[in-house]
Design an enzyme around this catalytic site. Sequence first.
Site, PDB file in Angstrom:
ATOM      1  N   ASN A 164      46.135 -93.511  64.721  1.00  0.00           N
ATOM      2  CA  ASN A 164      46.773 -92.196  64.620  1.00  0.00           C
ATOM      3  C   ASN A 164      46.259 -91.422  63.413  1.00  0.00           C
ATOM      4  OD1 ASN A 164      48.332 -94.289  63.330  1.00  0.00           O
ATOM      5  ND2 ASN A 164      50.065 -92.912  63.132  1.00  0.00           N
TER       6      ASN A 164
ATOM      7  N   GLU B  35      47.219 -88.096  61.304  1.00  0.00           N
ATOM      8  CA  GLU B  35      48.291 -87.113  61.085  1.00  0.00           C
ATOM      9  C   GLU B  35      47.763 -85.872  60.366  1.00  0.00           C
ATOM     10  OE1 GLU B  35      51.574 -89.311  59.354  1.00  0.00           O
ATOM     11  OE2 GLU B  35      51.921 -90.329  61.289  1.00  0.00           O
TER      12      GLU B  35
ATOM     13  N   GLU C  26      46.477 -93.911  70.720  1.00  0.00           N
ATOM     14  CA  GLU C  26      46.039 -94.169  72.099  1.00  0.00           C
ATOM     15  C   GLU C  26      45.128 -93.053  72.607  1.00  0.00           C
ATOM     16  OE1 GLU C  26      49.044 -94.331  70.820  1.00  0.00           O
ATOM     17  OE2 GLU C  26      50.307 -95.811  71.827  1.00  0.00           O
TER      18      GLU C  26
ATOM     19  N   CYS D  10      53.718 -93.418  73.722  1.00  0.00           N
ATOM     20  CA  CYS D  10      54.623 -92.292  73.954  1.00  0.00           C
ATOM     21  C   CYS D  10      54.312 -91.639  75.302  1.00  0.00           C
ATOM     22  CB  CYS D  10      54.509 -91.271  72.825  1.00  0.00           C
ATOM     23  SG  CYS D  10      53.037 -90.230  72.936  1.00  0.00           S
TER      24      CYS D  10
END
Length: 160
Positions: free
Chosen positions: A62, A64, A75, A112
């Site tokens: 990830n 950010e 992902e 998610c």
Amino acid sequence: MEKIKIFAEILVYKNVDELTEADKKLMEQAVAIREMAYAPYSHFRVGAALLLDNGMVVTGNNQENAAYPSGMCAERVAIWAAGAQYPDNKILKMAITARSEHHKLEQPIPPCGACRQAIAEYEIKQDKNIEIFFMGEIGKVYKANSLHDLLPLIFDSSSL
Ligand code: THU
């Protein structure tokens, strides 16, 4: 009125040691890339490792951003990297792991909703299921044989 029952199957492994050697290695690659995540805001690191049908492993974590919605999940970083670099290869497996700096994640952390939709696109595109393994930092590993087990009633291009 009719009722539709939707069936989903998840295999539950006690820990990574119950996986095959090859699947454990893929999860270890997800762990390694997880630790390189750029997560200064959530302190929640996620890593994803994809095994392709040419034997290559593509990883992502990830990323950010101070403007929070501009960040991206591990992902999708991984699956889009695979789509960009190996557009003609199929993704066979995906291993996902997360670690929080606030508390120990002992339960599997599933992708998610937005990531499930992105994974669905590739499973449909390649006309082959993607095995999805996911875990927290320690403990159980869940395995879905296909994204369909994580996202029933998928929205796809047939509706467009
Ligand atoms: N995150 C992922 O990388 N994958 C998911 O499926 C869920 C959430 C990231 C996004 C954000 O950087 C952090 O985890 C907290 O939501």
